[in-house]
Design an enzyme around this catalytic site. Structure first.
Site, PDB file in Angstrom:
ATOM      1  CG  HIS A 111     -25.980   2.170   9.200  1.00  0.00           C
ATOM      2  ND1 HIS A 111     -26.199   3.495   9.519  1.00  0.00           N
ATOM      3  CD2 HIS A 111     -27.142   1.730   8.677  1.00  0.00           C
ATOM      4  CE1 HIS A 111     -27.431   3.831   9.206  1.00  0.00           C
ATOM      5  NE2 HIS A 111     -28.035   2.776   8.672  1.00  0.00           N
TER       6      HIS A 111
ATOM      7  CD  GLU B  95     -31.690   8.210   7.246  1.00  0.00           C
ATOM      8  OE1 GLU B  95     -32.425   7.624   8.067  1.00  0.00           O
ATOM      9  OE2 GLU B  95     -31.479   7.768   6.079  1.00  0.00           O
TER      10      GLU B  95
ATOM     11  CG  ASP C  61     -28.662   3.154   5.217  1.00  0.00           C
ATOM     12  OD1 ASP C  61     -29.082   2.358   6.079  1.00  0.00           O
ATOM     13  OD2 ASP C  61     -29.146   4.301   5.054  1.00  0.00           O
ATOM     14  CG  ASP C  62     -31.225   0.438   3.080  1.00  0.00           C
ATOM     15  OD1 ASP C  62     -31.690  -0.585   3.595  1.00  0.00           O
ATOM     16  OD2 ASP C  62     -31.212   1.549   3.650  1.00  0.00           O
TER      17      ASP C  62
HETATM   18  N1  HPA Z   1     -33.152   4.997   7.689  1.00  0.00           N
HETATM   19  C1  HPA Z   1     -34.151   4.546   8.430  1.00  0.00           C
HETATM   20  N2  HPA Z   1     -34.666   3.337   8.280  1.00  0.00           N
HETATM   21  C2  HPA Z   1     -34.155   2.527   7.371  1.00  0.00           C
HETATM   22  C3  HPA Z   1     -33.114   2.937   6.567  1.00  0.00           C
HETATM   23  C4  HPA Z   1     -32.580   4.229   6.745  1.00  0.00           C
HETATM   24  O1  HPA Z   1     -31.633   4.692   6.065  1.00  0.00           O
HETATM   25  N3  HPA Z   1     -32.849   1.905   5.740  1.00  0.00           N
HETATM   26  C5  HPA Z   1     -33.680   0.900   6.055  1.00  0.00           C
HETATM   27  N4  HPA Z   1     -34.484   1.283   7.035  1.00  0.00           N
HETATM   28 ZN    ZN Z   2     -29.993   2.688   8.054  1.00  0.00          ZN
END
Ligand code: HPA
Ligand code: ZN
Length: 349
Positions: free
Chosen positions: A29, A212, A290-291
């Protein structure tokens, strides 16, 4: 347990960070656009003559103080606006893949958001070929197995998702799955039921962000209507005991992202993260970044900080890494080879 099962109790607690950093692992992810470091954003902005509303790298980094998912997404999409050419997509992915290799990530399944780029006039081919070329080079030069998952932006319509799928189909050999990301609350999985059904017919692996910020109901519909094989995040599932039983019984992996959850205020602090509770409930939980450029850490930082804050053990480190291979979309042979390597790493540590 096999005859070579690791003796977890022989690993002293002070060596846990080293164990977490050196163990082989899969990342399931991460959004490749979320790996754009401020330095690269500025370099690409200059190379492409794109103006961004920040005076300096420091100024941009200062803006990374998020209160929720949307406050992050606004900056994330602005950052992605510097990507125009095939080489830009390659350079972004290559920077991440080198980092992954250095952190003992042996397999990564990277999300990309084509609609963020096609909306700015960038061709689908430009996006997919730059990213895919980096994946090919990662295998050859870094020994990292890398694959791509195309995500639909859920704040846009299902019709736009269908159009995106059509644009991407000429390159279908260059991505292995379909995901769903962007603003969750108010855009439930069922909005995309028909396009996911089509993607399933086409033979793609299916995943979706759910739970989330959104409620357990979104995880249920991701499972029952979208028929996803993994749930991205899914941390809100712990609010619904029946859902927890379903996820455990069906061995549906959750791709948990602790530092993301911290930075987007999903949990007030890492010590209160529910990763340990998810493992205790028998779920196939994994750790992911994630990012990473936005949330303060790549894979190993996610592992080390989360373990330090929550008191997870060497046995749970093994479980999380093993889960990452089990839940990956790689071939059965590759998965088994990585799981054996993981066992050997723990046994020899
Ligand atoms: N959630 C939803 N969309 C996203 C995320 C996330 O953590 N990161 C990049 N796009
Ligand atoms: Zn994500």
């Amino acid at each position: 347990m096999t005859p070579h099962a690791p003796n977890f109790s022989a690993i002293p607690a002070e060596r846990l960070p080293e164990l977490l950093r050196t163990m082989p692992k899969a990342e399931l992810h991460m959004h490749i656009e979320g790996s754009l470091e401020p330095e690269l954003i500025f370099a690409l902005a200059q190379r492409n003559g794109v103006s961004i509303p920040y005076a300096s790298v420091e100024d941009l980094r200062k803006a990374y103080a998020f209160t929720n998912l949307q406050s992050f997404l606004d900056i994330y999409y602005a950052g992605a606006s510097v990507l125009l050419k095939e080489q830009d997509f390659y350079d972004m992915a290559w920077a991440y893949l080198q980092r992954a290799a250095a952190e003992n990530v042996v397999r990564t399944e990277m999300f990309f958001d084509p609609q963020t780029h096609t909306a700015r006039g960038v061709a689908m081919e430009t996006v997919v070929s730059g990213l895919h070329r980096a994946c090919v080079d990662a295998q050859a030069q870094l020994g990292v197995s890398a694959a791509l998952i195309l995500c639909f932006l859920r704040h846009l319509s299902e019709e736009e998702a269908f159009a995106t799928l059509e644009q991407a189909l000429p390159y279908r050999d260059k991505f292995i799955g379909i995901g769903l990301d962007s603003s969750e609350v108010g855009h439930p999985p069922e909005k995309f039921a028909r396009v996911f059904a089509r993607c399933r017919e086409l033979g793609f692996h299916l995943v979706a962000h759910a739970g989330e910020e959104g409620p357990p109901a979104y995880v249920w519909t991701a499972l029952d209507l979208l028929k996803v094989e993994r749930v991205d995040h899914g941390v809100q599932s712990s609010k619904d005991a029946a859902l927890m039983r379903r996820l455990a019984a069906d061995r549906i992996a959750l791709t948990v992202c602790p530092l993301s959850n911290l930075k987007l205020c999903v949990f007030p602090d890492l010590a209160q993260h529910n990763l340990g509770a998810l493992l205790d409930a028998g779920l196939v939980a994994t750790v992911n970044s994630d990012d990473p450029a936005y949330f303060g850490g790549y894979m190993n930082e996610n592992f080390v900080q989360t373990f330090a804050a929550t008191g997870l053990t060497a046995q749970q480190a093994f479980q999380l890494a093993d889960n990452s291979f089990v839940a990956s979309f790689a071939t059965a042979a590759d998965k088994q080879a990585w799981r054996d390597r993981l066992q050997a790493h723990f046994a020899g540590f």
